[in-house]
Design an enzyme around this catalytic site. Structure first.
Site, PDB file in Angstrom:
ATOM      1  N   GLU A 304       6.940   4.332   4.945  1.00  0.00           N
ATOM      2  CA  GLU A 304       6.105   3.669   3.934  1.00  0.00           C
ATOM      3  C   GLU A 304       6.389   2.164   3.883  1.00  0.00           C
ATOM      4  O   GLU A 304       6.845   1.646   2.869  1.00  0.00           O
ATOM      5  CB  GLU A 304       6.400   4.258   2.553  1.00  0.00           C
ATOM      6  N   PRO A 305       6.130   1.442   4.960  1.00  0.00           N
ATOM      7  CA  PRO A 305       6.420   0.006   4.941  1.00  0.00           C
ATOM      8  C   PRO A 305       5.371  -0.771   4.161  1.00  0.00           C
ATOM      9  O   PRO A 305       4.179  -0.498   4.254  1.00  0.00           O
ATOM     10  CB  PRO A 305       6.365  -0.374   6.428  1.00  0.00           C
ATOM     11  N   GLY A 306       5.832  -1.729   3.383  1.00  0.00           N
ATOM     12  CA  GLY A 306       4.918  -2.622   2.683  1.00  0.00           C
ATOM     13  C   GLY A 306       5.237  -4.048   3.084  1.00  0.00           C
ATOM     14  O   GLY A 306       4.554  -4.677   3.890  1.00  0.00           O
ATOM     15  N   ARG A 307       6.354  -4.521   2.541  1.00  0.00           N
ATOM     16  CA  ARG A 307       6.769  -5.910   2.729  1.00  0.00           C
ATOM     17  C   ARG A 307       6.691  -6.373   4.186  1.00  0.00           C
ATOM     18  O   ARG A 307       6.153  -7.433   4.481  1.00  0.00           O
ATOM     19  CB  ARG A 307       8.203  -6.054   2.221  1.00  0.00           C
ATOM     20  N   CYS A 385       6.664 -21.525 -19.666  1.00  0.00           N
ATOM     21  CA  CYS A 385       7.723 -21.916 -20.609  1.00  0.00           C
ATOM     22  C   CYS A 385       8.892 -20.941 -20.565  1.00  0.00           C
ATOM     23  O   CYS A 385       9.152 -20.201 -21.516  1.00  0.00           O
ATOM     24  CB  CYS A 385       7.137 -22.016 -22.008  1.00  0.00           C
TER      25      CYS A 385
HETATM   26  C1  LIG Z   1       8.537   4.843  -2.682  1.00  0.00           C
HETATM   27  C2  LIG Z   1       8.381   3.528  -2.010  1.00  0.00           C
HETATM   28  N1  LIG Z   1       7.993   3.487  -0.729  1.00  0.00           N
HETATM   29  C3  LIG Z   1       7.830   2.332  -0.062  1.00  0.00           C
HETATM   30  C4  LIG Z   1       8.063   1.110  -0.674  1.00  0.00           C
HETATM   31  C5  LIG Z   1       7.829  -0.140   0.114  1.00  0.00           C
HETATM   32  O1  LIG Z   1       8.922  -0.923   0.328  1.00  0.00           O
HETATM   33  P1  LIG Z   1       8.834  -2.173   1.289  1.00  0.00           P
HETATM   34  O2  LIG Z   1       7.745  -3.021   0.769  1.00  0.00           O
HETATM   35  O3  LIG Z   1      10.151  -2.822   1.238  1.00  0.00           O
HETATM   36  O4  LIG Z   1       8.536  -1.668   2.663  1.00  0.00           O
HETATM   37  C6  LIG Z   1       8.508   1.088  -1.992  1.00  0.00           C
HETATM   38  C7  LIG Z   1       8.817  -0.188  -2.645  1.00  0.00           C
HETATM   39  O5  LIG Z   1       9.747  -0.371  -3.343  1.00  0.00           O
HETATM   40  C8  LIG Z   1       8.646   2.333  -2.687  1.00  0.00           C
HETATM   41  O6  LIG Z   1       9.022   2.363  -3.982  1.00  0.00           O
END
Ligand SMILES: Cc1ncc(COP(=O)(O)O)c(C=O)c1O
Length: 467
Positions: A304-307, A385
């Site tokens: 589950e990559p996001g960042r 602020c």
């Molecule tokens: C359950 C789960 N999966 C995947 C991610 C994605 O993480 P990242 O953006 O570091 O890949 C997160 C983010 O915290 C998450 O909570």
């Protein structure tokens, strides 16, 4: 050692002017206004290809973590490349589906899923978009089918999933989230894998819940979910957590609850200030060492990559409002602050900040924080602020003046998705640049839109009847 780049290759300085895929960003800021996020479409594609290439031996299912950047243009781009989606709310689920993901390619995490969220996830007839033709553009919401996977976090949730699935006449695929009891991450706000966090369950409880699933006709137990945390730079910790996953999977198999899905959570850390970050290849190796044998045995790995897919493919453009001299300090105040990008205030995170137009010899190539020799130091601060509203403290930066545009780099993940209107500051715009063309993918919020929802307060409010 030269610092690691903090932006995708699409961002570069050309004769001292920052461009994204050939589009001049100072001019873009003049045309659209600031603050404004800019995303490099080809940069996202490049990250996706790198990740899927490195992980190919495991043939994982990639589920993009929508929370990192939920703009529909980003979701659509990634679903077009073949990514499924990882969501944590009904809002994100609807975005994932609107962005083109099939319901079967979406997984749903989170500790507090509500009944209405589960209903819409399991049956499109309960979607809040059912009658929203403007959004669904003719696609049949009602027929979209149940979600691919629910990453369950508690016995209470599993009982609700079972009850709702039976009510709707479907069977819900579920994994159970293991809390691996491993502490990793830069600060306690992001350490989600340690025993004391609210996420997941300890191994004994996962075992008991997996057994319970066998008695629930609305739930099909598929395997394990584990997410150690975001921005994990230490692969040894991930390795440890994966060890806990595999150990528990063995116990589940032995207990007659076979594990065929191993969802191992986030992608790896990215470089924000030129510091080294793990490569996709190193990440893939760590995963393969622990999970390879299970894949050979027929199990499916999910990530589950996001960042790491979007962070470096985005910058935040902001304009200098004032350059304030305060004693010996120089304080550069800008029109974006923690309202637009909360990571520095919330996590103590550092982002590289550099003018969008600078002397050519001060233009970093590739984009990474230069050593700053010969440059004066300044604080770069936002308009909010709060004393935490600081993008950079005492940092070397080329001289800037009122009206100059600054780029805050590595802002493509957890930037706009965490933006807010605190201090009644409107939400930023978002732009996607692709093949030399810049397109607005979220309009800047106008003051009328900002103020309208509370205008009821002027007219005496709307009475809630029947109380
Ligand atoms: C359950 C789960 N999966 C995947 C991610 C994605 O993480 P990242 O953006 O570091 O890949 C997160 C983010 O915290 C998450 O909570």
């Amino acid at each position: 050692v030269s610092p690691h780049p903090v932006a995708t290759p699409g961002f570069r300085y050309d004769a001292g002017r920052l461009a994204c895929a050939g589009v001049d960003l100072s001019r873009l800021a003049d045309a659209l206004g600031t603050p404004c996020y800019v995303y490099d479409a080809e940069g996202v594609r490049g990250r996706y290809r790198s990740l899927t290439g490195a992980l190919a031996p495991l043939a994982p299912l990639v589920r993009y973590a929508v929370k990192a950047n939920p703009n529909l243009a980003v979701v659509r781009l990634l679903s077009g490349l073949g990514a499924g989606m990882d969501v944590v709310s009904l809002g994100e689920l609807e975005r994932a589906w609107l962005g083109g993901a099939a319901m079967g390619d979406i997984c749903f995490a989170g500790v507090a899923k509500g009944d209405a969220e589960l209903r819409a996830a399991l049956d499109g007839r309960h979607s809040p978009l059912l009658h929203e033709r403007r959004l669904t553009r003719g696609r049949d919401v009602a027929a979209r089918g149940p979600i691919g996977l629910i990453n369950a976090e508690s016995a209470s949730e599993i009982e609700r999933v079972d009850a709702i699935a039976r009510e709707l006449g479907v069977v819900a695929n579920a994994t159970i989230r293991l809390n691996p009891g491993v502490s990793a991450g830069a600060n306690d706000k992001v350490r989600v894998g340690e025993g004391a966090s609210k996420f997941g369950l300890p191994p004994e409880d996962v075992l008991a819940l997996a057994r319970r699933c066998g008695e629930l006709p609305g739930v099909r137990f598929r395997g394990l979910h584990m997410h150690l945390g975001s921005q994990i730079a230490d692969l040894a910790r991930l390795d440890e957590a994966l060890g806990a996953v595999v150990e528990l999977a063995d116990r589940l198999d032995a207990a007659g609850r076979p594990v065929d899905v191993l969802n191992v959570g986030a992608g790896v850390a990215v470089s924000y200030m030129g510091e080294p970050a793990p490569s996709d290849a190193a990440w893939a190796e760590t995963l393969a060492r622990r999970l390879g044998p299970r894949v050979e045995g027929g199990a499916t790995v999910m990530v589950e990559p996001g960042r790491e897919l979007v962070a470096q493919a985005g910058v935040l453009l902001t304009r200098v409002r004032h350059v304030k001299r305060a004693g010996t300090r120089t304080i550069v105040t800008t029109d974006a602050g923690l309202n637009a990008l909360v990571r520095p205030a919330m996590y103590g995170a550092a982002h590289m900040v550099w003018p969008a137009v600078c002397p050519p010899d001060a233009a970093p190539d590739p984009i990474a924080p230069p050593d700053g020799r010969g440059l004066a130091r300044a604080d770069v601060v936002g308009p909010v602020c709060e004393s935490s509203d600081v993008f950079a403290r005492d940092r070397p930066i080329p001289p800037v003046e009122r009206g100059d545009v600054l780029a805050v780099f590595t802002a493509g993940a957890y930037g706009m998705s965490m933006a807010m209107t605190f201090n009644d500051l409107p939400m930023p715009a978002e732009v996607m640049v692709d093949a030399g063309v810049a397109r607005v993918v979220r309009e800047p919020q106008g003051y009328a839109d900002l103020l309208a929802p509370t205008a009821l307060g002027l007219a005496g409010g709307r009475e809630i009847g029947g109380l």
